[in-house]
Design an enzyme around this catalytic site. Sequence first.
Site, mmCIF file in Angstrom:
data_model
loop_
_atom_site.group_PDB
_atom_site.id
_atom_site.type_symbol
_atom_site.label_atom_id
_atom_site.label_comp_id
_atom_site.label_asym_id
_atom_site.label_seq_id
_atom_site.Cartn_x
_atom_site.Cartn_y
_atom_site.Cartn_z
ATOM 1 C CG HIS A 266 -2.136 -76.396 -29.816
ATOM 2 N ND1 HIS A 266 -2.320 -75.329 -30.669
ATOM 3 C CD2 HIS A 266 -3.094 -76.265 -28.857
ATOM 4 C CE1 HIS A 266 -3.342 -74.591 -30.248
ATOM 5 N NE2 HIS A 266 -3.831 -75.145 -29.148
ATOM 6 C CD GLU A 267 -4.002 -79.024 -26.269
ATOM 7 O OE1 GLU A 267 -4.104 -78.303 -25.262
ATOM 8 O OE2 GLU A 267 -4.740 -78.879 -27.267
ATOM 9 C CG HIS A 270 -2.761 -74.239 -24.457
ATOM 10 N ND1 HIS A 270 -3.120 -72.910 -24.479
ATOM 11 C CD2 HIS A 270 -3.331 -74.790 -25.557
ATOM 12 C CE1 HIS A 270 -3.879 -72.670 -25.556
ATOM 13 N NE2 HIS A 270 -4.011 -73.803 -26.233
ATOM 14 C CD GLU A 296 -5.701 -71.340 -28.870
ATOM 15 O OE1 GLU A 296 -5.101 -71.661 -29.909
ATOM 16 O OE2 GLU A 296 -6.200 -72.180 -28.095
#
Lengths: 501, 501
Positions: A266-267, A270, A296
Amino acid sequence: MSKTFETLQPYLDKAMAFQTARNLFEWDDQTVAPFEAADYTSKVVGIISDEYMKCLINDDVRKLIKKLSEEKEQDELTDKEKAIIKELNKTYEQLESIPPEEYRAFNELALVSNRAWTKAKKDNNYEYFAPYLKKIIEYKKKFAGYRAKKNQDPYEVLLGDFEECFGIKELDVFFDKIKSEIVPLLKQISKKSDTIDKSYNFLKYDVNKQKAFCKYLSGYLGFDFNRGVIAESAHPFTLDLHNHDVRITNNYKENNLESAMFSIIHETGHALYEMNIDDSLTQTPVGSGTSMGMHESQSRLFENIIGRSEAFWAPIYSKLVETYPENLKNISLEHFLKGINKAEPSLIRTEADELSYPLHVIIRYEIEKAIFAGDADVDKLPELWNKKYQEYLGLTPTNDAEGILQDIHWSYGEFGYFPSYAIGSAISSQLYAKIKEVMPVDEYLKEGNITPIREFLRDSIHKYGATKNTNQILKDITGEEFNADYYVEYLKEKYESLYSL
Amino acid sequence: MSKTFETLQPYLDKAMAFQTARNLFEWDDQTVAPFEAADYTSKVVGIISDEYMKCLINDDVRKLIKKLSEEKEQDELTDKEKAIIKELNKTYEQLESIPPEEYRAFNELALVSNRAWTKAKKDNNYEYFAPYLKKIIEYKKKFAGYRAKKNQDPYEVLLGDFEECFGIKELDVFFDKIKSEIVPLLKQISKKSDTIDKSYNFLKYDVNKQKAFCKYLSGYLGFDFNRGVIAESAHPFTLDLHNHDVRITNNYKENNLESAMFSIIHETGHALYEMNIDDSLTQTPVGSGTSMGMHESQSRLFENIIGRSEAFWAPIYSKLVETYPENLKNISLEHFLKGINKAEPSLIRTEADELSYPLHVIIRYEIEKAIFAGDADVDKLPELWNKKYQEYLGLTPTNDAEGILQDIHWSYGEFGYFPSYAIGSAISSQLYAKIKEVMPVDEYLKEGNITPIREFLRDSIHKYGATKNTNQILKDITGEEFNADYYVEYLKEKYESLYSL
């Protein structure tokens, strides 16, 4: 270059420097700083924040922005400069209408309220927190009122701060669709939740090995360790100083294999966004991702759509098994894929699976909307919360700590943020539909080749920073603006197949 | 509080905030920041440095300091405020006489010159570095000239920046004493160097165990982990944001047991100084240690006098043996104590033992003095360097990388700093003589009780920050100003006994 813009540049540079320093203090606070440093360091951060405000909000800059917003001056500006002026006008709109003393009082309240929330959550005592929350809401209503256009709902103003393309009207349509499609689907699935065994996930997984594997995953996806670092903090997050210094944190749990793995994916999503911002835009007011929702979408595209797919794990699952043979040698890839996609109604948003996640968001959206419309009694929020959890997820919290008190956001006045999470998921589905059209993405993934996907995202989204808004980006890529159908379709197809409905 | 001082306070607060931010960027650069971040981050640090200068050096502050330096205003000031005004006058004296454009040009040169030194050292090519060094020296001479009082030697000006109590006269006396006593002693010892076996030190020592033991040592000495952290960097250093956030770095070598252990003891000495500064002084211009010499006295007191003593190791050596039984089980405490105190002439200052260390400093001092007196040809510095190494240490470097190019300091214009290292050692001996008088220090150490020593240092040195200078502190503690006899005596007694001379 426009003479007027040239005059503005030193102010922007200074603001950028102060903002970068604040980011570094934030990073340091979350990852390194010793426990007792906070009181003294916050004095430093307070001064730097004041300087940031002073160098951006003042008569000289106000005049320059006004002048640069006029048609005649606009004609002389590059697209980048125009985007910067637009962004600055937004900042002025957000900050200038609020009397500085009220803004300062609110910031002080936010700190105290946040502490009260921490205590209330720990003690499972909503009554303790409610008076602070009331004051926070009062301020937010007042501030939104200062900024609201005629007859505009104050909540609409707050929503716009996070995602300019989504107001109440758009979100109502979006969330109604989700509710009507996902709530029944989740109810069906929850009856079959025992059909997927996930016990392997909660065995003991050596933390150092987790760290090494997570680092591998991040690099595999394209995280550039010459321009970024991974550290540890209580909650995973991504923060950048500029496009050549993008930082991820993670948090490792010995008795949970998935947690850190999907956090790092997830990170990394980003981080790739920020690393791929064009060099000409970084360190300017449009040098970050364009909105929370779009950000997101990048993290969730990697975490959920790619990161929970068979094609993604096919070439690397054996490496995970080799890392933990004692736990995984009898868990087939097929079994593992079912495990990481298992859906089940639960009470905590941050631990929710991909399918039930948007329902957690909807509950918060509906409560926020009611608060700002004056339809909700703050003292009775726990009842409202619990009622909605029962209605949408079929569960009722046993206490307020796992209910109304679970999220930090409201404690410091962050209203209007939650929808971004669901918007992000929906955008990622819309984007992925296009990606599948333009490249054999499953083949690439099965070859362990992430580059074409990453380059597609870089060239169509990342590099533009905040010079295009969410709908402009979506339209340029897919030919249409935001469309939630892709998301609903994706979820239905995936989960109907997974649970053989 | 004086009205005038009150007007000054916001400028001081701002300068403090910018300085703290610079320190944090420095820390981050040395410990965390990704490789490619430097170019973009240096833009940020440049802006913050400019803001620091602008908020401290300007007409308003100048007038306030001038006014606050007048007798009438001084009467209204507290001792702390007086010390701050004295410190600010020093800063003004240092910076104001230099034309800003020359200062900026010098800072740019310093960066380039530092890079040239890195390359020259790597390539063992002094000729490549010499032209940069010449320019650096020119600037330093010019700047010192601007600031020099009538007939004052420019080198005297530079020395004063690091230690106001020591000029050329005092250092000549000090270093002549060292030379006449230590050079012959070291020559005697170097003939007997084979009598001490130290081979155990260069076996393989697991780095993670080193980290754990070093952390233990630091805590044992009193490092407060609620107010400080330990990290890693290429070279160990101590840096603070304020007295509640003091940071140490260390560097671990698998084939050297001592290196990291004595580095952590050394840095802990520095850290205790900064942690014990009074709360009322931290975050002010007098909120750090009073001079480089006094700071080094604290690190060296712990590293050498305490840290290499039998009393210190008696209670904890067994813990070290338990950490590395495979290497140390046959090394007695007596053997270990000889090992960590072994003296031997060597070429590299940072690796020198306690006895030969000051000779490395003297060589640099004499060369610096000659440079600023115009008595040294920069092109011929390697010859001068090598001649002095032969004379004082009986060794000649085989190349310039381990000779004239070994230290970073000159590459960015740090002249006048080296003497502080030797001053620090001498002060630590003078202090320790007093400590032994006022408490049974060996008994305390043997009981593992560091507290009385730490409290003595806190109450007589640390807490005052920079409100008292070196000689004031020494006089208040010992009744006399700096006196190098204690140092010479300490070294002679210790090494004559160790080598049975």
